[in-house]
Design a protein around this motif. Structure first.
Motif, PDB file in Angstrom:
ATOM      1  N   SER A 680       0.823  -1.213   0.000  1.00 24.28           N
ATOM      2  CA  SER A 680       0.000   0.000   0.000  1.00 24.28           C
ATOM      3  C   SER A 680       0.857   1.262   0.000  1.00 24.28           C
ATOM      4  N   THR A 681       2.157   1.104   0.229  1.00 28.61           N
ATOM      5  CA  THR A 681       3.053   2.261   0.193  1.00 28.61           C
ATOM      6  C   THR A 681       3.297   2.674  -1.246  1.00 28.61           C
ATOM      7  N   THR A 682       3.032   3.952  -1.554  1.00 22.58           N
ATOM      8  CA  THR A 682       3.073   4.451  -2.922  1.00 22.58           C
ATOM      9  C   THR A 682       3.915   5.716  -2.978  1.00 22.58           C
ATOM     10  N   ASN A 683       4.619   5.893  -4.070  1.00 23.25           N
ATOM     11  CA  ASN A 683       5.463   7.078  -4.224  1.00 23.25           C
ATOM     12  C   ASN A 683       4.640   8.362  -4.265  1.00 23.25           C
ATOM     13  N   GLY A 684       5.242   9.454  -3.753  1.00 24.42           N
ATOM     14  CA  GLY A 684       4.619  10.764  -3.791  1.00 24.42           C
ATOM     15  C   GLY A 684       3.852  11.088  -2.512  1.00 24.42           C
ATOM     16  N   ALA A 685       3.498  12.349  -2.388  1.00 24.66           N
ATOM     17  CA  ALA A 685       2.671  12.806  -1.268  1.00 24.66           C
ATOM     18  C   ALA A 685       1.222  12.846  -1.724  1.00 24.66           C
ATOM     19  N   TYR A 686       0.289  12.605  -0.794  1.00 27.48           N
ATOM     20  CA  TYR A 686      -1.125  12.721  -1.141  1.00 27.48           C
ATOM     21  C   TYR A 686      -1.645  14.036  -0.580  1.00 27.48           C
ATOM     22  N   CYS A 743      -1.118  18.101   2.656  1.00 30.93           N
ATOM     23  CA  CYS A 743      -0.336  17.028   2.026  1.00 30.93           C
ATOM     24  C   CYS A 743       0.241  16.135   3.122  1.00 30.93           C
ATOM     25  N   ILE A 744      -0.019  14.843   2.977  1.00 23.51           N
ATOM     26  CA  ILE A 744       0.449  13.855   3.949  1.00 23.51           C
ATOM     27  C   ILE A 744       1.454  12.954   3.248  1.00 23.51           C
ATOM     28  N   TYR A 745       2.571  12.677   3.945  1.00 16.38           N
ATOM     29  CA  TYR A 745       3.616  11.889   3.286  1.00 16.38           C
ATOM     30  C   TYR A 745       4.574  11.307   4.322  1.00 16.38           C
ATOM     31  N   PHE A 746       5.316  10.305   3.888  1.00 18.67           N
ATOM     32  CA  PHE A 746       6.462   9.792   4.631  1.00 18.67           C
ATOM     33  C   PHE A 746       7.725  10.256   3.912  1.00 18.67           C
ATOM     34  N   VAL A 747       8.783  10.375   4.672  1.00 19.19           N
ATOM     35  CA  VAL A 747      10.097  10.605   4.068  1.00 19.19           C
ATOM     36  C   VAL A 747      10.950   9.384   4.340  1.00 19.19           C
ATOM     37  N   GLU A 748      11.415   8.775   3.240  1.00 20.11           N
ATOM     38  CA  GLU A 748      12.297   7.612   3.336  1.00 20.11           C
ATOM     39  C   GLU A 748      13.727   8.129   3.430  1.00 20.11           C
ATOM     40  N   TYR A 790      17.774  14.706  13.987  1.00 17.67           N
ATOM     41  CA  TYR A 790      18.423  13.410  13.738  1.00 17.67           C
ATOM     42  C   TYR A 790      17.347  12.435  13.233  1.00 17.67           C
ATOM     43  N   MET A 791      17.554  11.867  12.054  1.00 21.71           N
ATOM     44  CA  MET A 791      16.534  10.994  11.455  1.00 21.71           C
ATOM     45  C   MET A 791      17.183   9.760  10.847  1.00 21.71           C
ATOM     46  N   GLN A 792      16.420   8.694  10.852  1.00 23.76           N
ATOM     47  CA  GLN A 792      16.800   7.468  10.144  1.00 23.76           C
ATOM     48  C   GLN A 792      15.536   6.733   9.724  1.00 23.76           C
ATOM     49  N   LYS A 793      15.631   6.015   8.591  1.00 26.66           N
ATOM     50  CA  LYS A 793      14.536   5.204   8.048  1.00 26.66           C
ATOM     51  C   LYS A 793      13.332   6.065   7.672  1.00 26.66           C
ATOM     52  N   LEU A 794      12.116   5.676   8.127  1.00 24.96           N
ATOM     53  CA  LEU A 794      10.875   6.278   7.632  1.00 24.96           C
ATOM     54  C   LEU A 794      10.268   7.220   8.676  1.00 24.96           C
ATOM     55  N   HIS A 795       9.861   8.413   8.209  1.00 29.67           N
ATOM     56  CA  HIS A 795       9.274   9.392   9.118  1.00 29.67           C
ATOM     57  C   HIS A 795       8.027   9.988   8.490  1.00 29.67           C
ATOM     58  N   SER A 796       6.998  10.258   9.320  1.00 30.04           N
ATOM     59  CA  SER A 796       5.732  10.775   8.818  1.00 30.04           C
ATOM     60  C   SER A 796       5.678  12.291   8.960  1.00 30.04           C
ATOM     61  N   THR A 821      12.522  13.821  -3.794  1.00 34.59           N
ATOM     62  CA  THR A 821      11.936  13.304  -5.028  1.00 34.59           C
ATOM     63  C   THR A 821      10.760  12.394  -4.711  1.00 34.59           C
ATOM     64  N   LYS A 822      10.101  11.919  -5.786  1.00 37.61           N
ATOM     65  CA  LYS A 822       8.919  11.075  -5.568  1.00 37.61           C
ATOM     66  C   LYS A 822       9.275   9.733  -4.939  1.00 37.61           C
ATOM     67  N   SER A 823      10.524   9.271  -5.088  1.00 31.43           N
ATOM     68  CA  SER A 823      10.909   8.015  -4.439  1.00 31.43           C
ATOM     69  C   SER A 823      11.239   8.229  -2.972  1.00 31.43           C
ATOM     70  N   VAL A 824      11.537   9.465  -2.596  1.00 35.81           N
ATOM     71  CA  VAL A 824      11.803   9.779  -1.191  1.00 35.81           C
ATOM     72  C   VAL A 824      10.499  10.074  -0.466  1.00 35.81           C
ATOM     73  N   LEU A 825       9.598  10.812  -1.143  1.00 36.12           N
ATOM     74  CA  LEU A 825       8.274  11.076  -0.580  1.00 36.12           C
ATOM     75  C   LEU A 825       7.357   9.893  -0.886  1.00 36.12           C
ATOM     76  N   GLN A 826       6.679   9.396   0.117  1.00 41.05           N
ATOM     77  CA  GLN A 826       5.763   8.269  -0.050  1.00 41.05           C
ATOM     78  C   GLN A 826       4.510   8.497   0.785  1.00 41.05           C
ATOM     79  N   HIS A 827       3.440   7.761   0.422  1.00 45.86           N
ATOM     80  CA  HIS A 827       2.238   7.799   1.248  1.00 45.86           C
ATOM     81  C   HIS A 827       1.612   6.397   1.262  1.00 45.86           C
TER      82      HIS A 827
END
Length: 1414
Positions: A680-686, A743-748, A790-796, A821-827
């Protein structure tokens, strides 16, 4: 299998010495080549004929003048001789090593008296398997021309390849010129093994005394070859005593004739359960033919003969008359008056009054039984079906028992959840009264560990005797196995204990008389009491008992005979598996799996037996198999849901799943598809958008929570948050207003470290990280987060923004340390909130019941729809942005919301109003075309359908028939005219009447598809066999009467049109307002590249799955042809269609690049719309270029779906045709489809012209989906003012047919090819209180007027008046208050007019165009 003139390359072309030739002619380890009827041919390595391997012994070799037969290549000399059988069948039984072979057979018709079609016809069988049902050498290749047939994948049976040329009664002698068995060492065993022993004639007793019986009749049972002591209790034929005997003790076997006793005249002998052969001292065998001195033991006027198909003696009625005499038609099926192969007392059909087959003698078999591929557990081919007309016998879990006419087990009749297991043994078991022919049935049985084992066996309506056979071969004490027995739900046995009844290893027969069929079946159910229920055999006796079912490995036709391959409706296969897909699902709850619903109900059978009665095949069993990894082990999964539909969990990734289906004939087919489960994880912000009109805020007005109010009104995926102008935000309805964005997104985070963020903004914003505000501003400018994090992995994250009205919107998010980029931003797509953007209809009556569409986004992940607090029913989700539901009952105004696992959508108001009689819910109900007696009108394989100018319903079938049906307002057929369009292989796919004329001249298309596979035509004629033809129907004779035909004969209009060697033929006909006639011609390739096999050379590669014939000038296109004169299309050459050019004929391409346009229609907007079938996976490669005419294969593009096109004349629409140098599949420069994702097999299309429901759906397009065994569906397409639509086709009806036409009162009429019926969707609404016009029928006609039209509606009264564009319609003839006919006035050409009716309740309202002057 192919049929062309061969040009074989000889294996040996050098001169061969005499010693080498001797070696070749005796024992060469090479392909086996036999010159049938002739000597060895040294130069081409053919052996001399092998009479030792031929039967019958009286078959005759014959030589003809050399060179008589025209054949190219070096093999011509084999046609200078042939062998034929003057009686019976001609058979070669040849020993070969175990291997897989290609068998080639060569023929030529050289006997001048037989130079006519239908003179010499015979069937071709290899190892008992039918290869050709009715080979007519002359009809196939002409006189003195070579015919070469090749059959691949042949394996020997018991060490032999047996080639049988089976005689067809009334036809001339089977013959053959040469045989080639092609594989290394095929020749090895011919001289090493003894010839097969001749078939022994049946043994007939010579004794006429009765040494062991008292009060019995001594006789012989010719079926089992046993001596028989027949109890006198049998009584007369059909006497009451017959039912008192165990299975096999049949009192009325008329074929036992001994001591002048015959079923026809005397007390009938019967077949006892005990074989008395052993007590007869040395019975002498009877001669193969009855000596002329033998007494005629038949009744007066009869002839004693023998039926060679059953080896039964026959008392033949003298009333048969001469061959083909008038009396022949007076007998029931099986009473064949003209069997020339029954020879007795020197009398034969060819020279004397023929013997015939009397009542009760044999099964309805007129050719040698043909064993189809086995479906039985034992894998044996079928030679005994277990079914005669009045008897069904099946060995449960065991093989066939020929001696007792018992068929093998057929698991397709098992109706319980458990199919159980098969137990087979060599344990000798006999019945309680001694040995019987069916004793081996007891040695096997089917049992189950579950509670229930059921067989559901098809039978006709009637009453039957059911005999169940059991034997306890496992337990040795009372009470260890007991079970209950039910037949059709009625208790027959409680706690049946076989051991208690008869002991161990003894057969038990339970007989139940007077059992009525229930819904066409006998249902035998065994329910467990103690241990596993079991059964050894099922016998059913009574009128028609064997007419519907057979044992495993066998198939059954409508007349109770084993049927052959010519009943596949022209297809090269029978059962057809359609697993659907590819299926795509999403793992919304992130547990690694997703539930997927699979549907195989598009699977179907092509089987068709014309009868009578006419019978169509159907799929009766579905088996899905796939593999998944469980705990590190690959596990096989199976589902056998009988509905063809089921749901199962599949893991992330792609899984191949295979669907195996079995049809009513036992034929099996398999096909695979793919299930893909995505994360269900998809590239880009919604991003969500909120409308604030003209409001202004100093800060962002949105709360932090997504599910809080207000609700968003628009949503979209943004690859990056880089919206630096209005266009970047998107084109949503309120983009000119003040609006807010969330806009809601995760940052990888690719690398652990410290990060900061910068926001450029025209207006206030807030940036949230893990629910807390990271940065915010209430002004314009650039804002940077105050700290690095300080960040690592996935953040909302979440960012909100408010754009005041009239301010250029800007919102840009960047990071100095990370490119967003769209591969870094996910939702997470599973958490996207649904949004409603519109409804197809926003009001209805309080009763509800109509279907509406809801448009928007994110209609995924557990969807439901509410009208206020009421849940809507019949939800169909065909697209994440379109839902269809049925409106529930209600009143007032209510909010519609879409609910998913992510939350609740915005609300849209829906209003219930007390509808006027002209504005009713759009509801259709289902019915079917009816026959005169009220039953469903049965008609098979209807493909083309239209209404004629006389108001009759006209149809064409793929079996070559034309129908004109007079149908009343209740859709009951009152009169029918049926005409043949030619041979049954000429499929009629399109029918039409010219709108420029009032004549009853119907134009129709005919095609012989699969022409190469079925050897219908040689290559040069095959690919150009398509035609447009015409036929005149009588306006007064609605059905045939003596001397008064209802129609004329078909006439050619256009010939030479291309037809594929698959199922793409000459399709729909459509007249354009310009006067042109357009015809849809199917493509020859899957994607441009053709792979022809090199047949007839044995052993070469097969054709591609679309038939192996290349594209040509007119294939895969809409073609314009003249229809007012005969046009013969000719080409400069026919050998290579891809290089051919048209040199004469006036047909031309109207629009190209259409793979298989089956349906098209001219809309009242003047535009032509057409459906097109998309490519099939694995059916052929795609071209990638055509430089200099070269081509290369490419991978399958993502164009598998069917499409809807707005046709652009002269343009390329995407499907390649290398002949026309259209070589790139579906490029951007091609005409793009209006809809590119129609469901598979979306074929028929019609514009709705009726005024029903106040014109609510008038002008919409409706597309009908082909239905095999599923109900199908009709899609609706709204057409915009520019002739295009908004890109979706929601489901409108949950049932459909192959094609669709509109009826006189707004009905959809749709033929169902494989269900042998015509389904009808009727509008359902309360009749209005005012005068109302439904429609005019036909809806178009010539500009000169004079067309008799039917006007339908409501409240017309007895003196209605109608005007067409203000001009009066004349000659009014009132039928009833709802319909009348009149004659149209003239109007200008290509003019559309509204029709007004003045009736008893006023003047009808107008809803636009009602009639089109052509």
């Amino acid at each position: 299998m192919t049929a062309t003139r061969p040009s074989p390359t000889p294996i040996i072309s050098l001169l061969i010495s005499s010693s080498l030739f001797l070696l070749l002619s005796v024992a060469a380890a090479a392909p086996l080549r036999i010159n049938c009827g002739g000597d060895a041919l040294q130069s081409i390595a053919f052996r001399e004929d092998l009479p030792a391997y031929v039967s019958p012994e009286n078959s005759i070799p014959l030589s003809i003048p050399k060179g008589t037969v025209q054949a190219s290549g070096t093999w011509q000399p084999v046609y200078d001789s042939y062998r034929y059988a003057p009686s019976g069948n001609l058979q070669y039984k040849i020993p070969v090593p175990s291997a897989t072979y290609t068998v080639a057979l060569m023929f030529a018709e050289t006997y001048a008296p037989l130079f006519k079609k239908g003179a010499r016809i015979f069937s071709v069988l290899i190892n008992g398997v039918n290869k050709l049902d009715a080979l007519d050498v002359f009809a196939t290749s002409g006189s003195n021309n070579a015919l070469f047939l090749s059959f691949g994948n042949i394996s020997p049976v018991a060490g032999f390849i047996t080639i049988t040329l089976a005689r067809i009664p009334g036809k001339e002698n089977p013959m053959i010129s040469a045989i080639v068995i092609n594989a290394p060492n095929a020749d090895q065993l011919v001289s090493q093994s003894s010839p097969p022993p001749p078939t022994q004639p049946p043994v007939t007793p010579t004794l006429t005394t009765d040494p062991t019986c008292s009060n019995g009749i001594f006789a012989s049972n010719p079926v089992t070859k046993q001596m028989a002591c027949c109890p006198s209790a049998c009584g007369q034929c059909g006497g009451n005593g017959c039912g008192n005997f165990a299975p096999g003790q049949l009192c009325c076997i008329s074929s036992i004739n001994i001591a002048a006793k015959s079923c026809d005249t005397d007390v009938a002998p019967c077949v006892p359960s005990k074989d008395l052969s052993a007590v007869i001292p040395n019975p002498a065998p009877a001669p193969t033919t009855t000596p002329s001195s033998s007494p005629n033991q038949c009744p007066a006027g009869g002839i004693l003969g023998e039926n060679p198909f059953t080896s039964l003696s026959a008392c033949c009625k003298s009333v048969c008359g001469k061959c083909g005499g008038n009396n022949c038609g007076n007998f029931a099926a099986g009473e064949l008056c003209c069997i020339s192969s029954i020879n007795s007392l020197g009398k034969s059909c060819s020279s004397n009054p023929p013997p015939c087959v009397p009542d009760g003698l044999v099964t309805k078999v007129d050719t040698a039984p043909v064993p189809p591929p086995s479906t039985a557990d034992n894998g044996l081919a079928c030679t005994v079906s277990g079914a005669t007309e009045n008897q069904f016998r099946m060995n449960a879990a065991g093989p066939q028992v020929e001696a007792a006419l018992v068929g093998a087990d057929n698991k397709q009749y098992i109706s319980s959840t458990s199919v159980g297991e098969a137990f087979n043994s060599d344990i000798p078991v006999s019945g309680p009264s001694g040995p019987a022919p069916w004793d081996t049935v007891y040695s096997s049985h089917r049992w189950t560990k579950e509670s229930v084992l059921s067989y559901k066996i098809p039978v006709p309506a009637g009453t039957f005797t059911v005999k169940l056979l059991f034997a306890e071969v496992y337990f040795s004490a009372v009470g260890l196995r007991t079970f209950d027995v039910f037949i059709n739900g009625a208790t027959k046995e409680q706690n049946l204990d076989i051991f208690k009844a008869v002991g161990k290893n003894v057969g038990l027969v339970k007989t139940y008389n007077g059992v009525p069929s229930k819904n066409g079946f006998i249902d035998v159910t065994l329910i467990k009491a103690v241990e596993n229920p079991m059964i050894s055999g099922i016998f059913i006796e009574g009128p028609g008992a064997g007419s519907k079912a057979v044992g495993g490995g066998c198939v059954l036709g409508a007349t109770g005979k084993a049927f052959a391959g010519d009943l596949n409706n022209g297809f090269d296969h029978r059962s057809h598996s359609v697993p659907g897909g590819p299926y795509i699902a999403t793992d919304f709850n992130n547990d690694g799996v997703a539930t997927v619903a699979l549907d195989g109900t598009q699977s179907h059978s092509h089987y068709s037996d014309p009868g009578p009665p006419e019978v169509s095949g159907a799929i009766v069993a579905y088996k899905w198999t796939w593999q998944v990894m469980e705990n590190g082990v690959l596990v096989q999964k199976v589902n056998t849901n009988k509905s063809g539909k089921f749901s199962a969990s599949f893991p992330l990734g792609k899984t191949t799943i295979t669907l195996e289906v079995v049809d009513t004939t036992g034929d099996v087919a398999m096909e695979s598809t793919e299930v893909e489960v995505k994360s269900s994880t998809t590239n880009g912000a919604y991003c969500y958008f909120y409308d604030y009109g003209a409001k202004s805020f100093a800060t962002v007005p949105l709360p932090a929570g997504l599910n809080s109010f207000p609700k968003p009104l628009f949503g979209d995926v943004k690859p990056t948050i880089s919206m630096n102008n209005a266009a970047a935000f998107g084109n949503f309805p309120f983009s000119q207003n003040a609006f807010a964005v969330r806009c809601i997104y995760f940052v990888e985070i690719p690398k652990t470290g410290v990060y900061s963020f910068k926001v450029q903004h025209n207006g206030p914003f807030k940036l949230y990280y893990a629910g807390a505000i990271l940065a915010q501003s209430n002004s314009m400018g650039v804002t940077t987060t105050p700290d690095k994090y300080y960040m690592q992995k996935l953040h909302s994250f979440q960012i909100t923004y408010f754009r005041p009205k009239n301010l250029t919107p800007v919102l840009v998010l960047t990071s100095p340390e990370l490119e967003l980029t769209k591969s870094v931003l996910q939702h997470d797509s599973g958490n996207v909130l649904p949004i409603i953007t519109g409804l197809s209809k926003s009001e209805s009556t309080p009763s509800g019941g109509e279907n509406i569409q809801i448009f928007g986004s994110a209609f995924i992940n557990g969807v439901s729809v509410k009208f206020g607090n009421k849940l809507a029913s019949n939800l169909i989700s065909s697209d994440p942005g379109v839902l269809q539901v049925t409106v529930p009952e209600g009143f007032g105004s209510v909010p519609i919301t879409v609910n998913t696992n992510a939350g609740v959508s915005n609300a849209v108001t829906f209003t219930y109003i007390s509808g006027t009689t002209l504005n009713q819910p759009v509801i259709f109900t289902q019915t079917k075309l009816k026959d005169l007696d009220g039953s469903d009108f049965k008609v098979s394989f209807i493909a083309g359908i239209t209404y004629g100018p006389d108001g009759r319903l006209y149809m064409g079938s793929s079996k070559g028939n034309l129908y004109a049906l007079a149908v009343d307002k209740n859709f009951q057929v009152t009169k029918k005219c049926i005409r043949s369009a030619g041979p049954s292989h000429r499929a009629v796919l399109g029918v039409a009447f010219s709108p420029f004329s009032n004549q009853l001249k119907m134009y129709f298309t005919t095609s012989s598809m699969y022409w190469k596979n079925e050897n219908i035509f040689p290559f040069e004629e095959g690919w150009t066999n398509g035609k447009i033809q015409s036929i005149d129907f009588s306006p007064t004779m609605l059905s045939d009467e003596p001397g008064k035909p209802c129609a004329g004969s078909p006439q050619d209009v256009v010939t030479g049109l291309p037809v594929s060697n698959h199922d793409h033929g000459i399709n729909k006909l459509q007249f354009l307002p310009t006067g042109e006639l357009i015809v849809g011609i199917g493509g020859f390739t899957n994607g441009g590249v053709s792979i022809p096999g090199k047949k007839p050379v044995p052993g070469d590669a097969p054709d591609d799955l679309l038939g192996g014939v290349a594209s040509n000038p007119l294939s895969a296109a809409l073609v314009s042809c003249p229809y007012d004169k005969v046009t013969n299309i000719k080409y400069d050459q026919y050998v290579d269609p891809e290089k051919s050019k048209i040199i004469s004929g006036q047909c031309k391409v109207y629009a190209s690049g259409l793979r298989n346009t089956f349906g098209m229609t001219v809309h009242t907007n003047g535009k032509l719309y057409a459906t097109d079938n998309g490519p099939n996976k694995n059916f052929g490669d795609f071209s990638t270029n055509c430089f200099g005419g070269s081509k290369s294969s490419g991978s399958m593009p993502s164009v598998l779906k069917d499409k809807l096109y707005l046709i652009e004349p002269g343009k390329y629409h995407g499907h390649p045709n290398l002949n026309r140098k259209e070589c790139v599949p579906y490029p951007p420069s091609a005409v793009q489809p209006l809809i590119s994702n129609l469901q598979s097999s979306s074929n028929g299309i019609v514009e709705y012209r009726s005024n029903t429901f106040g014109g609510a759906i008038k002008g919409d397009l409706f597309i009908s989906k082909f239905t095999g065994q599923h109900e199908g569906r009709v899609s609706q397409v709204k057409v915009g003012s520019n002739g295009k639509n908004i890109g979706y086709a929601p489901i409108f009806l949950g049932f459909s047919g192959l094609n669709v036409v509109e009826g006189p009162r707004g009905e959809f009429i749709m033929p169902r090819v494989y269900k042998s019926e015509v389904v009808i969707a009727k509008p359902s609404y309360p009749a209005p209180a005012v005068t109302f016009l439904l429609g005019v029928h036909p809806k178009q006609g010539p500009a000169m007027g004079g067309t008799k039209v039917l006007i339908t509606g409501h409240n017309f009264g007895f003196t209605p008046q109608a005007t067409f564009g203000g001009k009066a319609c004349t000659n009014i003839d009132v039928h009833d208050d709802d319909s009348f006919t009149c004659i149209t006035p003239p109007n200008p050409k290509n003019t559309q007019v509204s029709v007004k009716v003045v009736g008893s309740a006023g003047t009808s309202p107008s809803y636009g165009s009602d009639y089109w002057y052509m």
